[in-house]
Write a protein that holds these residues in place. Structure first.
Motif, PDB file in Angstrom:
ATOM      1  N   LEU B 186     -37.766 -27.745   0.320  1.00 33.29           N
ATOM      2  CA  LEU B 186     -37.570 -27.366   1.715  1.00 33.29           C
ATOM      3  C   LEU B 186     -38.153 -25.976   1.968  1.00 33.29           C
ATOM      4  O   LEU B 186     -38.860 -25.742   2.951  1.00 33.29           O
ATOM      5  CB  LEU B 186     -36.073 -27.391   2.036  1.00 33.29           C
ATOM      6  CG  LEU B 186     -35.652 -27.119   3.472  1.00 33.29           C
ATOM      7  CD1 LEU B 186     -36.270 -28.133   4.423  1.00 33.29           C
ATOM      8  CD2 LEU B 186     -34.134 -27.177   3.589  1.00 33.29           C
ATOM      9  N   GLU B 187     -37.866 -25.052   1.057  1.00 29.64           N
ATOM     10  CA  GLU B 187     -38.350 -23.689   1.257  1.00 29.64           C
ATOM     11  C   GLU B 187     -39.872 -23.642   1.219  1.00 29.64           C
ATOM     12  O   GLU B 187     -40.500 -22.921   1.994  1.00 29.64           O
ATOM     13  CB  GLU B 187     -37.716 -22.760   0.223  1.00 29.64           C
ATOM     14  CG  GLU B 187     -36.317 -22.318   0.693  1.00 29.64           C
ATOM     15  CD  GLU B 187     -35.343 -22.077  -0.426  1.00 29.64           C
ATOM     16  OE1 GLU B 187     -35.798 -21.722  -1.531  1.00 29.64           O
ATOM     17  OE2 GLU B 187     -34.122 -22.274  -0.205  1.00 29.64           O
ATOM     18  N   ARG B 188     -40.471 -24.419   0.341  1.00 35.78           N
ATOM     19  CA  ARG B 188     -41.934 -24.447   0.281  1.00 35.78           C
ATOM     20  C   ARG B 188     -42.502 -25.078   1.552  1.00 35.78           C
ATOM     21  O   ARG B 188     -43.491 -24.613   2.094  1.00 35.78           O
ATOM     22  CB  ARG B 188     -42.402 -25.210  -0.959  1.00 35.78           C
ATOM     23  CG  ARG B 188     -42.224 -24.382  -2.240  1.00 35.78           C
ATOM     24  CD  ARG B 188     -42.211 -25.237  -3.477  1.00 35.78           C
ATOM     25  NE  ARG B 188     -43.405 -26.039  -3.619  1.00 35.78           N
ATOM     26  CZ  ARG B 188     -43.444 -27.232  -4.218  1.00 35.78           C
ATOM     27  NH1 ARG B 188     -42.339 -27.766  -4.685  1.00 35.78           N
ATOM     28  NH2 ARG B 188     -44.562 -27.882  -4.337  1.00 35.78           N
ATOM     29  N   TYR B 189     -41.851 -26.110   2.025  1.00 33.66           N
ATOM     30  CA  TYR B 189     -42.332 -26.752   3.260  1.00 33.66           C
ATOM     31  C   TYR B 189     -42.271 -25.763   4.423  1.00 33.66           C
ATOM     32  O   TYR B 189     -43.203 -25.669   5.220  1.00 33.66           O
ATOM     33  CB  TYR B 189     -41.476 -27.986   3.567  1.00 33.66           C
ATOM     34  CG  TYR B 189     -41.972 -28.739   4.775  1.00 33.66           C
ATOM     35  CD1 TYR B 189     -43.094 -29.547   4.711  1.00 33.66           C
ATOM     36  CD2 TYR B 189     -41.327 -28.600   6.002  1.00 33.66           C
ATOM     37  CE1 TYR B 189     -43.562 -30.213   5.827  1.00 33.66           C
ATOM     38  CE2 TYR B 189     -41.783 -29.264   7.125  1.00 33.66           C
ATOM     39  CZ  TYR B 189     -42.903 -30.068   7.032  1.00 33.66           C
ATOM     40  OH  TYR B 189     -43.367 -30.712   8.152  1.00 33.66           O
ATOM     41  N   LEU B 190     -41.182 -25.012   4.499  1.00 31.05           N
ATOM     42  CA  LEU B 190     -40.998 -24.092   5.618  1.00 31.05           C
ATOM     43  C   LEU B 190     -41.789 -22.802   5.446  1.00 31.05           C
ATOM     44  O   LEU B 190     -41.794 -21.955   6.333  1.00 31.05           O
ATOM     45  CB  LEU B 190     -39.509 -23.787   5.810  1.00 31.05           C
ATOM     46  CG  LEU B 190     -38.659 -24.979   6.284  1.00 31.05           C
ATOM     47  CD1 LEU B 190     -37.170 -24.638   6.231  1.00 31.05           C
ATOM     48  CD2 LEU B 190     -39.048 -25.398   7.701  1.00 31.05           C
ATOM     49  N   SER B 191     -42.450 -22.626   4.314  1.00 36.40           N
ATOM     50  CA  SER B 191     -43.258 -21.416   4.111  1.00 36.40           C
ATOM     51  C   SER B 191     -44.655 -21.589   4.717  1.00 36.40           C
ATOM     52  O   SER B 191     -45.438 -20.660   4.743  1.00 36.40           O
ATOM     53  CB  SER B 191     -43.367 -21.096   2.621  1.00 36.40           C
ATOM     54  OG  SER B 191     -44.200 -22.041   1.984  1.00 36.40           O
ATOM     55  N   ARG B 192     -44.951 -22.778   5.208  1.00 34.90           N
ATOM     56  CA  ARG B 192     -46.274 -23.006   5.776  1.00 34.90           C
ATOM     57  C   ARG B 192     -46.443 -22.268   7.105  1.00 34.90           C
ATOM     58  O   ARG B 192     -45.465 -21.989   7.796  1.00 34.90           O
ATOM     59  CB  ARG B 192     -46.478 -24.511   6.025  1.00 34.90           C
ATOM     60  CG  ARG B 192     -46.317 -25.328   4.778  1.00 34.90           C
ATOM     61  CD  ARG B 192     -46.760 -26.735   4.950  1.00 34.90           C
ATOM     62  NE  ARG B 192     -46.269 -27.378   6.166  1.00 34.90           N
ATOM     63  CZ  ARG B 192     -46.665 -28.578   6.557  1.00 34.90           C
ATOM     64  NH1 ARG B 192     -47.555 -29.238   5.856  1.00 34.90           N
ATOM     65  NH2 ARG B 192     -46.184 -29.113   7.639  1.00 34.90           N
ATOM     66  N   ALA B 193     -47.710 -21.990   7.426  1.00 33.32           N
ATOM     67  CA  ALA B 193     -47.992 -21.339   8.705  1.00 33.32           C
ATOM     68  C   ALA B 193     -47.457 -22.232   9.821  1.00 33.32           C
ATOM     69  O   ALA B 193     -47.498 -23.461   9.722  1.00 33.32           O
ATOM     70  CB  ALA B 193     -49.497 -21.161   8.862  1.00 33.32           C
TER      71      ALA B 193
END
Lengths: 164, 229
Positions: B186-193
């Protein structure tokens, strides 16, 4: 305790939930206990996908993390991990939900006014029953909180002792 | 001294035998989600007050200080008078706005979206109520928050849905994905521009996560509604 003991304890927990009619929690517990464990280091596959690239390039390479994760090696949880995940579901339900209501009362600044949830349907309309409830359904008195905390703490201690 | 399976089984049974355990385990997940949203509403009101503004609950039918305080148990209309649904009326500097729970908005595409917690311009909200329309998710929508209460490790599906939702809303000052638990996926997904701001450790049991969210909202409010002095 051995692997089969943890498995048995997990099955006991799940059986109790079903027997007592807490079917939604039982489903949550099953989901938690069967989630595959991804290694912290994603191994050669993870390194190949991300290593040595800028953050922007990594984002382009990782457009859909679900598909990436399906390529990352993962494993089934051990008996202990399955039980631990199930126990976390119980802890969250039993301690975090009442804490949400307490915190809401603190910041909404409504004194002791009752909070209720009602479905937004016109008069005479059909409402889902689960959309109607009130804060007392989710809150605990001090004695009740203490009882729950003591029971959870006792279980946690036993689990930790069984691990060592 | 090691623990035996019997001891653990007994301890579990003791937990299940408490009447309060039954009371909380029989709740369905919708109940916990709505409680989480009320908690987030409270945090947003705290952020407004911390910045020197005012935030007071109003009932759509009764006005200020409603008793009881009624929130929607599911998605609904900002203009609905089916119950005395409550929202927070806020002032900050020269700005007046409201904070709503579970209101449906009309997206740019014409699709309807439910936003769990939303900050919306006061004057436009008054017009929406007068005309009985759906509010639009354009400029008057100041902030939008998706709220998720998880008991297990979350996946990215719900965040993906919210990314789609905010792409159909124009020019919000802040879009946030709020959850009590996170996961590396989830955190990696939400780290996207262009992803919503992630607050995936938001819980009354985690004062640091709570403070981080409140301060972030304060900062956005501060930029949007500068002090008059």
């Amino acid at each position: 305790m051995k692997e089969h003991d943890w498995n048995e304890l997990y099955r006991h927990l799940l059986g109790q939930l079903r027997e007592r009619g807490f079917l939604e929690v039982a489903e949550e517990v099953e989901l938690a206990a069967t989630q595959r464990i991804a290694p912290q280091d994603h191994g050669p596959m993870g390194r190949r996908l991300t290593g040595g690239r800028s953050a922007h390039e990594q984002r382009l390479l990782l457009p859909d993390l679900d598909s990436v994760d399906s390529q990352v090696p993962s494993r089934s949880p051990s008996g202990y991990e399955a039980f631990r995940a199930s126990f976390t579901v119980l802890q969250t339900r039993l301690t975090e939900v009442p804490a949400l209501i307490e915190a809401a009362y603190r910041d909404l600044e409504i004194g002791n006014a009752l909070i209720e949830w009602w479905p937004d349907v016109p008069e005479g309309g059909v409402a889902a029953e689960f959309e109607r409830f009130s804060a007392p359904d989710l809150t605990l008195g001090q004695d009740e909180q203490r009882q729950i905390k003591e029971a959870l703490d006792h279980l946690t201690q036993l689990v930790e002792r069984a691990r060592t | 001294m090691t623990t035996t399976l019997d001891e653990l089984t007994d301890a579990l049974n003791n937990l299940f035998n408490l009447s309060t355990t039954g009371k909380l385990l029989q709740l369905n997940s919708n109940t916990a989600e709505r409680a989480f949203e009320a908690y987030v509403l409270g945090l947003c009101m705290r952020a407004v007050r911390n910045q020197g503004g005012t935030a007071i609950l109003r009932g759509i039918k009764s006005g200020e200080n409603p008793k009881p305080v009624v929130f929607r148990g599911g998605p609904g209309s900002m203009a609905s008078t089916a119950q005395n649904f409550c929202f927070a009326y806020c002032t900050l500097g020269t700005k007046r706005f409201e904070i709503h729970l579970d209101v449906e908005y009309l997206g740019q595409s014409g699709a309807t979206h439910e936003i769990d917690v939303s900050l919306y311009d006061y004057k436009t909200a008054e017009e929406v109520r007068r005309k009985g329309q759906l509010p639009k998710s354009n400029k008057p929508l100041i902030m939008a928050f998706e709220c998720k209460f998880y008991t297990t490790t979350p996946g990215v599906d719900l965040a993906r849905g919210f990314v789609g939702l905010v792409s159909d809303c124009a020019s919000n000052k802040l879009n946030g994905f709020l959850a009590n638990k996170g996961s590396s996926n989830l955190e990696r997904y939400l780290s996207r521009a262009n992803a919503p701001e992630p607050f995936t450790d938001l819980s009354p049991q985690n004062p640091d996560g709570e403070d981080r969210f409140v301060r972030y909202v304060e900062q956005v409010l501060r930029k949007w509604a500068p002090s008059r002095t």
